[in-house]
Design an enzyme around this catalytic site. Structure first.
Site, PDB file in Angstrom:
ATOM      1  N   LYS A 135       0.816  -1.212   0.000  1.00 39.92           N
ATOM      2  CA  LYS A 135       0.000   0.000   0.000  1.00 39.92           C
ATOM      3  C   LYS A 135       0.858   1.273   0.000  1.00 39.92           C
ATOM      4  O   LYS A 135       2.070   1.219   0.231  1.00 39.92           O
ATOM      5  CB  LYS A 135      -0.926  -0.043   1.216  1.00 39.92           C
ATOM      6  CG  LYS A 135      -1.941  -1.202   1.178  1.00 39.92           C
ATOM      7  CD  LYS A 135      -2.937  -1.080   2.318  1.00 39.92           C
ATOM      8  CE  LYS A 135      -3.914  -2.241   2.334  1.00 39.92           C
ATOM      9  NZ  LYS A 135      -4.963  -2.054   3.365  1.00 39.92           N
ATOM     10  N   TYR A 195     -12.644  -2.224  -3.316  1.00 44.48           N
ATOM     11  CA  TYR A 195     -13.122  -2.244  -1.931  1.00 44.48           C
ATOM     12  C   TYR A 195     -14.644  -2.127  -1.832  1.00 44.48           C
ATOM     13  O   TYR A 195     -15.159  -1.744  -0.775  1.00 44.48           O
ATOM     14  CB  TYR A 195     -12.450  -1.126  -1.136  1.00 44.48           C
ATOM     15  CG  TYR A 195     -11.035  -1.461  -0.703  1.00 44.48           C
ATOM     16  CD1 TYR A 195     -10.764  -2.591   0.063  1.00 44.48           C
ATOM     17  CD2 TYR A 195      -9.972  -0.635  -1.048  1.00 44.48           C
ATOM     18  CE1 TYR A 195      -9.472  -2.899   0.473  1.00 44.48           C
ATOM     19  CE2 TYR A 195      -8.671  -0.929  -0.635  1.00 44.48           C
ATOM     20  CZ  TYR A 195      -8.432  -2.067   0.128  1.00 44.48           C
ATOM     21  OH  TYR A 195      -7.161  -2.366   0.539  1.00 44.48           O
ATOM     22  N   PHE A 202     -15.328   4.136   7.136  1.00 43.00           N
ATOM     23  CA  PHE A 202     -13.966   4.454   6.696  1.00 43.00           C
ATOM     24  C   PHE A 202     -13.773   4.313   5.188  1.00 43.00           C
ATOM     25  O   PHE A 202     -12.657   4.487   4.684  1.00 43.00           O
ATOM     26  CB  PHE A 202     -12.938   3.582   7.439  1.00 43.00           C
ATOM     27  CG  PHE A 202     -13.145   2.090   7.298  1.00 43.00           C
ATOM     28  CD1 PHE A 202     -12.709   1.416   6.157  1.00 43.00           C
ATOM     29  CD2 PHE A 202     -13.760   1.348   8.301  1.00 43.00           C
ATOM     30  CE1 PHE A 202     -12.890   0.045   6.026  1.00 43.00           C
ATOM     31  CE2 PHE A 202     -13.939  -0.023   8.177  1.00 43.00           C
ATOM     32  CZ  PHE A 202     -13.510  -0.680   7.034  1.00 43.00           C
ATOM     33  N   ARG A 210      -1.828 -14.452   4.800  1.00 45.71           N
ATOM     34  CA  ARG A 210      -2.529 -13.779   5.900  1.00 45.71           C
ATOM     35  C   ARG A 210      -1.736 -13.913   7.206  1.00 45.71           C
ATOM     36  O   ARG A 210      -1.683 -12.982   8.006  1.00 45.71           O
ATOM     37  CB  ARG A 210      -3.961 -14.296   6.029  1.00 45.71           C
ATOM     38  CG  ARG A 210      -4.792 -13.853   4.811  1.00 45.71           C
ATOM     39  CD  ARG A 210      -6.237 -14.224   4.897  1.00 45.71           C
ATOM     40  NE  ARG A 210      -6.991 -13.389   5.820  1.00 45.71           N
ATOM     41  CZ  ARG A 210      -7.416 -12.148   5.553  1.00 45.71           C
ATOM     42  NH1 ARG A 210      -7.135 -11.570   4.393  1.00 45.71           N
ATOM     43  NH2 ARG A 210      -8.108 -11.470   6.438  1.00 45.71           N
ATOM     44  N   THR A 258      -5.156  -7.149  10.868  1.00 50.68           N
ATOM     45  CA  THR A 258      -5.439  -5.864  10.200  1.00 50.68           C
ATOM     46  C   THR A 258      -4.950  -4.679  11.035  1.00 50.68           C
ATOM     47  O   THR A 258      -4.356  -3.741  10.502  1.00 50.68           O
ATOM     48  CB  THR A 258      -6.967  -5.723   9.973  1.00 50.68           C
ATOM     49  OG1 THR A 258      -7.415  -6.853   9.234  1.00 50.68           O
ATOM     50  CG2 THR A 258      -7.292  -4.462   9.189  1.00 50.68           C
ATOM     51  N   ARG A 278       2.743  -6.474   9.225  1.00 47.75           N
ATOM     52  CA  ARG A 278       2.042  -5.324   9.823  1.00 47.75           C
ATOM     53  C   ARG A 278       2.618  -4.936  11.179  1.00 47.75           C
ATOM     54  O   ARG A 278       2.731  -3.747  11.491  1.00 47.75           O
ATOM     55  CB  ARG A 278       0.546  -5.626   9.901  1.00 47.75           C
ATOM     56  CG  ARG A 278      -0.120  -5.520   8.518  1.00 47.75           C
ATOM     57  CD  ARG A 278      -1.501  -6.070   8.537  1.00 47.75           C
ATOM     58  NE  ARG A 278      -2.251  -5.809   7.307  1.00 47.75           N
ATOM     59  CZ  ARG A 278      -3.312  -6.512   6.942  1.00 47.75           C
ATOM     60  NH1 ARG A 278      -3.741  -7.511   7.691  1.00 47.75           N
ATOM     61  NH2 ARG A 278      -3.959  -6.206   5.827  1.00 47.75           N
ATOM     62  N   ASN A 335      -1.993   0.235   6.763  1.00 47.91           N
ATOM     63  CA  ASN A 335      -1.482  -1.029   7.306  1.00 47.91           C
ATOM     64  C   ASN A 335      -0.612  -1.817   6.322  1.00 47.91           C
ATOM     65  O   ASN A 335      -0.492  -3.030   6.423  1.00 47.91           O
ATOM     66  CB  ASN A 335      -2.627  -1.866   7.877  1.00 47.91           C
ATOM     67  CG  ASN A 335      -3.613  -2.334   6.829  1.00 47.91           C
ATOM     68  OD1 ASN A 335      -3.518  -1.945   5.673  1.00 47.91           O
ATOM     69  ND2 ASN A 335      -4.550  -3.180   7.212  1.00 47.91           N
ATOM     70  N   HIS A 382      -2.226  -5.567   1.692  1.00 51.23           N
ATOM     71  CA  HIS A 382      -3.511  -6.249   1.552  1.00 51.23           C
ATOM     72  C   HIS A 382      -3.247  -7.658   1.044  1.00 51.23           C
ATOM     73  O   HIS A 382      -2.364  -7.856   0.216  1.00 51.23           O
ATOM     74  CB  HIS A 382      -4.406  -5.530   0.521  1.00 51.23           C
ATOM     75  CG  HIS A 382      -5.581  -6.370   0.088  1.00 51.23           C
ATOM     76  ND1 HIS A 382      -6.741  -6.416   0.797  1.00 51.23           N
ATOM     77  CD2 HIS A 382      -5.723  -7.250  -0.943  1.00 51.23           C
ATOM     78  CE1 HIS A 382      -7.571  -7.281   0.205  1.00 51.23           C
ATOM     79  NE2 HIS A 382      -6.972  -7.793  -0.851  1.00 51.23           N
ATOM     80  N   GLU A 406      -9.739 -10.707  -7.474  1.00 51.53           N
ATOM     81  CA  GLU A 406      -8.794  -9.595  -7.299  1.00 51.53           C
ATOM     82  C   GLU A 406      -7.635  -9.689  -8.294  1.00 51.53           C
ATOM     83  O   GLU A 406      -7.218  -8.670  -8.870  1.00 51.53           O
ATOM     84  CB  GLU A 406      -8.285  -9.585  -5.856  1.00 51.53           C
ATOM     85  CG  GLU A 406      -9.383  -9.214  -4.860  1.00 51.53           C
ATOM     86  CD  GLU A 406      -8.980  -9.333  -3.397  1.00 51.53           C
ATOM     87  OE1 GLU A 406      -9.842  -9.083  -2.540  1.00 51.53           O
ATOM     88  OE2 GLU A 406      -7.815  -9.681  -3.104  1.00 51.53           O
TER      89      GLU A 406
HETATM   90  P1  CMP Z   1      -7.473  -4.596   3.719  1.00 51.62           P
HETATM   91  O1  CMP Z   1      -7.051  -5.972   4.037  1.00 51.62           O
HETATM   92  O2  CMP Z   1      -6.864  -3.938   2.555  1.00 51.62           O
HETATM   93  O3  CMP Z   1      -9.064  -4.589   3.530  1.00 51.62           O
HETATM   94  C1  CMP Z   1      -9.908  -3.557   3.978  1.00 51.62           C
HETATM   95  C2  CMP Z   1      -9.149  -2.424   4.586  1.00 51.62           C
HETATM   96  O4  CMP Z   1      -9.924  -1.481   5.286  1.00 51.62           O
HETATM   97  C3  CMP Z   1      -8.209  -2.957   5.616  1.00 51.62           C
HETATM   98  O5  CMP Z   1      -7.163  -3.664   5.005  1.00 51.62           O
HETATM   99  C4  CMP Z   1      -7.813  -1.702   6.373  1.00 51.62           C
HETATM  100  O6  CMP Z   1      -6.697  -1.057   5.808  1.00 51.62           O
HETATM  101  C5  CMP Z   1      -9.043  -0.833   6.181  1.00 51.62           C
HETATM  102  N1  CMP Z   1      -9.708  -0.645   7.451  1.00 51.62           N
HETATM  103  C6  CMP Z   1     -10.274  -1.592   8.209  1.00 51.62           C
HETATM  104  N2  CMP Z   1     -10.782  -1.044   9.327  1.00 51.62           N
HETATM  105  C7  CMP Z   1     -10.507   0.281   9.266  1.00 51.62           C
HETATM  106  C8  CMP Z   1     -10.764   1.373  10.123  1.00 51.62           C
HETATM  107  N3  CMP Z   1     -11.414   1.206  11.277  1.00 51.62           N
HETATM  108  N4  CMP Z   1     -10.341   2.584   9.733  1.00 51.62           N
HETATM  109  C9  CMP Z   1      -9.694   2.749   8.568  1.00 51.62           C
HETATM  110  N5  CMP Z   1      -9.428   1.744   7.705  1.00 51.62           N
HETATM  111  C10 CMP Z   1      -9.820   0.526   8.058  1.00 51.62           C
END
Ligand code: CMP
Length: 139
Positions: free
Chosen positions: A10, A50, A58, A86, A92, A103, A113, A116, A127
């Protein structure tokens, strides 16, 4: 079984020049990077990617973040690649991620983070197809 999963390094990772450091963690875990490109994704691509999170508070922030700088999109291949990646990524929320995970080591926050990874075989196929054509994946 040998599987393929979809990965994104990212904007917070590319901005800090962490592509190589993260790729080293991926390869050390036994995953092979069988496709990779650095791209700037469009707002439409981010919203589509997404779309399952469209109703989340968010969502707007997430889309804006993903288009804020280049990302590196990848296909990773290996035994049980989806679950394995994973594990390598960690939770996450980086404050909840296990030691040694990408992470825990690199992520800045739950939003920024660093990586993905697909959450299922079905989503991995969807994807991968959003970003790569078959001849770009070289196993
Ligand atoms: P990802 O695995 O890319 O899939 C969905 C993304 O949403 C996740 O990683 C986070 O980066 C993002 N995400 C999840 N929860 C939150 C949150 N509370 N605030 C901001 N971003 C979020």
């Amino acid at each position: 079984a040998v599987e393929r999963t979809f990965s994104i390094l990212k904007p917070d990772a590319t901005e800090r020049n962490l592509t190589g450091a993260i790729n080293a963690m991926i390869e050390k875990a036994g995953l092979r990077i069988v496709a990779q490109k650095r791209v700037r994704i469009t707002k439409d691509q981010a919203e589509q990617f997404y779309s399952v999170h469209k109703a989340r508070p968010f969502f707007g922030e997430l889309v804006d973040f993903m288009i804020s700088a280049p990302v590196v999109v990848q296909v990773l291949e290996g035994e049980g690649a989806i679950a394995k990646y994973r594990d390598v990524m960690g939770a996450t929320d980086p404050s909840k991620a296990a030691d040694g995970t990408i992470r825990k080591t690199h992520a800045k926050s739950i939003g920024e983070n660093s990586v993905h990874g697909s959450d299922s075989a079905e989503n991995a196929a969807i994807e991968i197809a959003q970003f790569f054509s078959g001849n770009e994946i070289v196993g």
